[in-house]
Scaffold this motif. Structure first.
Motif, PDB file in Angstrom:
ATOM      1  N   ASN A 329       0.844  -1.194   0.000  1.00  0.00           N
ATOM      2  CA  ASN A 329       0.000   0.000   0.000  1.00  0.00           C
ATOM      3  C   ASN A 329       0.879   1.243   0.000  1.00  0.00           C
ATOM      4  N   SER A 330       1.400   1.561  -1.174  1.00  0.00           N
ATOM      5  CA  SER A 330       2.276   2.712  -1.351  1.00  0.00           C
ATOM      6  C   SER A 330       2.142   3.176  -2.788  1.00  0.00           C
ATOM      7  N   PRO A 331       2.070   4.474  -3.043  1.00  0.00           N
ATOM      8  CA  PRO A 331       1.929   4.950  -4.427  1.00  0.00           C
ATOM      9  C   PRO A 331       3.068   4.451  -5.299  1.00  0.00           C
ATOM     10  N   PRO A 332       2.779   4.048  -6.515  1.00  0.00           N
ATOM     11  CA  PRO A 332       3.841   3.567  -7.405  1.00  0.00           C
ATOM     12  C   PRO A 332       4.820   4.683  -7.758  1.00  0.00           C
ATOM     13  N   VAL A 333       6.052   4.311  -8.003  1.00  0.00           N
ATOM     14  CA  VAL A 333       7.068   5.286  -8.391  1.00  0.00           C
ATOM     15  C   VAL A 333       6.802   5.715  -9.833  1.00  0.00           C
ATOM     16  N   ILE A 334       6.558   7.004 -10.010  1.00  0.00           N
ATOM     17  CA  ILE A 334       6.334   7.557 -11.347  1.00  0.00           C
ATOM     18  C   ILE A 334       7.266   8.760 -11.515  1.00  0.00           C
ATOM     19  N   GLU A 340       8.871   6.578 -19.090  1.00  0.00           N
ATOM     20  CA  GLU A 340       9.348   6.114 -20.394  1.00  0.00           C
ATOM     21  C   GLU A 340       9.407   4.593 -20.457  1.00  0.00           C
ATOM     22  N   LEU A 341       9.826   3.962 -19.358  1.00  0.00           N
ATOM     23  CA  LEU A 341       9.857   2.505 -19.318  1.00  0.00           C
ATOM     24  C   LEU A 341       8.451   1.925 -19.422  1.00  0.00           C
ATOM     25  N   LEU A 342       7.494   2.543 -18.730  1.00  0.00           N
ATOM     26  CA  LEU A 342       6.105   2.077 -18.794  1.00  0.00           C
ATOM     27  C   LEU A 342       5.541   2.245 -20.199  1.00  0.00           C
ATOM     28  N   ALA A 343       5.881   3.378 -20.848  1.00  0.00           N
ATOM     29  CA  ALA A 343       5.401   3.614 -22.211  1.00  0.00           C
ATOM     30  C   ALA A 343       5.938   2.554 -23.158  1.00  0.00           C
ATOM     31  N   ASP A 344       7.193   2.164 -22.956  1.00  0.00           N
ATOM     32  CA  ASP A 344       7.804   1.136 -23.797  1.00  0.00           C
ATOM     33  C   ASP A 344       7.111  -0.206 -23.616  1.00  0.00           C
ATOM     34  N   GLN A 345       6.571  -0.426 -22.413  1.00  0.00           N
ATOM     35  CA  GLN A 345       5.847  -1.674 -22.124  1.00  0.00           C
ATOM     36  C   GLN A 345       4.377  -1.589 -22.494  1.00  0.00           C
ATOM     37  N   SER A 351      -3.141   3.540 -14.853  1.00  0.00           N
ATOM     38  CA  SER A 351      -3.760   2.234 -14.582  1.00  0.00           C
ATOM     39  C   SER A 351      -3.153   1.548 -13.364  1.00  0.00           C
ATOM     40  N   LEU A 352      -2.091   2.107 -12.792  1.00  0.00           N
ATOM     41  CA  LEU A 352      -1.394   1.446 -11.697  1.00  0.00           C
ATOM     42  C   LEU A 352      -2.070   1.650 -10.344  1.00  0.00           C
ATOM     43  N   GLY A 353      -3.003   2.601 -10.280  1.00  0.00           N
ATOM     44  CA  GLY A 353      -3.711   2.823  -9.020  1.00  0.00           C
ATOM     45  C   GLY A 353      -2.812   3.422  -7.957  1.00  0.00           C
ATOM     46  N   ASN A 354      -3.069   3.053  -6.695  1.00  0.00           N
ATOM     47  CA  ASN A 354      -2.325   3.621  -5.569  1.00  0.00           C
ATOM     48  C   ASN A 354      -1.542   2.562  -4.815  1.00  0.00           C
ATOM     49  N   GLU A 355      -1.248   1.452  -5.485  1.00  0.00           N
ATOM     50  CA  GLU A 355      -0.472   0.390  -4.860  1.00  0.00           C
ATOM     51  C   GLU A 355       0.777   0.104  -5.704  1.00  0.00           C
ATOM     52  N   THR A 356       1.783  -0.439  -5.060  1.00  0.00           N
ATOM     53  CA  THR A 356       3.015  -0.806  -5.753  1.00  0.00           C
ATOM     54  C   THR A 356       3.093  -2.318  -5.858  1.00  0.00           C
TER      55      THR A 356
END
Length: 395
Positions: A329-334, A340-345, A351-356
């Motif tokens: 229960n921690s905000p994802p690192v953005i 850029e890594l997420l865009a490549d994927q 869409s990641l919500g508020n969890e890691t």
């Protein structure tokens, strides 16, 4: 054979669009260098510059001791292997491999010797009289390799040559190309989007991002000592887990707190991270490779100060290892690097919500079941720390 040197090389297209910025690197004579990065990062542009297919607008490119900025492709003594094989469908395998040599008006006896020698090395002798349509994808790729080998060039340039093959054949061809290059000793520059290919094939790997060289090193050093968040997230499969954490200190002891957990950082972990002491009381990005975790019960005498509590979401049993997926229960690192890594994927950060989400690689004999609540030991020697603002590694 020859070395290849980029000296502050840049590429700006006529409309003002910049593709390459201030790239400097030296590829040693006989080295196998892999250029890796997301789609559109400029790695193929760098390869095409070596080939003479892209104009260099800034800096110098040298092959051996010769500046080749204005040297035509045919005079550069290099051979390319393309993604789509680029074979002539109406020609036999022999004629495809011999075609370039015939254009150079080489003697028939020498052409025959070179083609047959290359065919023997590549184990395609029995296919020399066949046409490409009668070959499998892997066999066509060998023919494309053979066409490059017979030229006996100073350097091989390979642009994602395995991307059209199925997964099993890619693994086989990776090892074959690596062994072939080692045997021939020819300087090779290999472009790929697949970081597994990069890690398994190259003597060194250069990570490119938006036309800039991020880091160049041996595969192992890239994995163990990434210079920034981008390299850390791009290199490794499964990729590194990231979470925001606070660095805390009690005397000489350092702790990192994240998602309600506090983990003691071993003194040995601090030896190579002297700057971490300067981050006490500050938030950083903590990176954890999947193998930084283990089920606590699998480690006799595991220090409770180095364990975290998790609820297992999913367990993947792979035989020799198991992957445990869980969330915190921690905000994802953005950050810009992570975006850029997420865009490549193809992942939308929204869409990641508020969890890691985390992935842990654990001993399959101790793997829990879906839904179990267990303790994970964190091997702090394998932690990575990054400046939240710059994304640079804290060393």
């Amino acid at each position: 054979m020859a070395s290849i040197t980029f000296d502050s090389v840049g590429k700006v297209y006529p409309g003002g669009s910049r593709a390459i910025t201030d790239v400097s690197l030296n590829i040693a004579d006989g080295e196998f260098l892999v250029l890796v990065g997301p789609s559109g990062c400029g790695k193929s542009t760098l390869l095409r510059m070596i080939a003479g297919l892209e104009e260099i607008t800034e800096g110098e490119l040298r092959i051996g001791d010769k500046v080749v900025n204005d040297v035509s492709p045919k005079d550069r003594d290099i051979a390319m292997v393309f993604q789509n094989y680029a074979l002539y469908p109406h020609m036999t395998v022999y004629d495809n491999m011999a075609f370039g040599l015939k254009l150079r008006k080489m003697a028939k006896e020498e052409i025959s010797r070179r083609v047959k020698d290359a065919a023997r090395v590549l184990e395609i002798t029995e296919y020399l009289e066949r046409k490409p349509k009668a070959l499998s994808g892997g066999q066509r790729q060998r023919v494309a390799m053979g066409r490059a080998i017979v030229r006996e060039p100073s350097a091989f340039l390979m642009d994602e040559p395995l991307s059209n093959l199925d997964a099993k054949l890619r693994v086989q061809m990776r090892s074959e190309i690596g062994m072939l290059q080692s045997r021939l000793g020819t300087t090779t520059v290999y472009v790929t989007h697949d970081q597994v290919e990069a890690m398994t094939m190259g003597d060194r790997v250069a990570v490119i991002r938006k036309g800039r060289l991020q880091q160049i090193d041996s595969p192992r050093n890239l994995y163990d000592f990434p210079d920034n968040l981008f390299v850390a997230g791009f290199i490794g499969s499964p990729s590194m887990n990231f979470i925001y954490g606070h660095v805390e200190g009690e005397g000489d002891q350092v702790y990192v707190r994240f998602a309600g957990e506090r983990v003691k950082v071993n003194p040995s972990s601090l030896a190579g991270r002297a700057s971490l002491q300067n981050y006490k009381g500050k938030e950083v990005v903590v990176g954890l490779r999947p193998e930084a975790f283990e089920i606590a019960n699998a480690i006799p005498g595991a220090d409770p100060d180095q364990t975290i509590n998790i609820k297992v979401g999913l367990v993947e049993q792979l035989g020799s290892e198991a992957y445990v997926h869980f969330v915190k229960n921690s905000p994802p690192v953005i950050t810009p690097d992570i975006r850029e890594l997420l865009a490549d994927q193809g992942t939308d950060p929204a869409s990641l919500g508020n969890e890691t989400k985390f992935t842990a690689r654990v001993d399959p004999d101790y793997a829990p079941k879906n839904g179990d609540e267990v303790k994970l030991f964190v091997e702090t020697d394998k932690l990575h720390f990054f400046d939240k603002e710059t994304g640079e590694a804290i060393r």
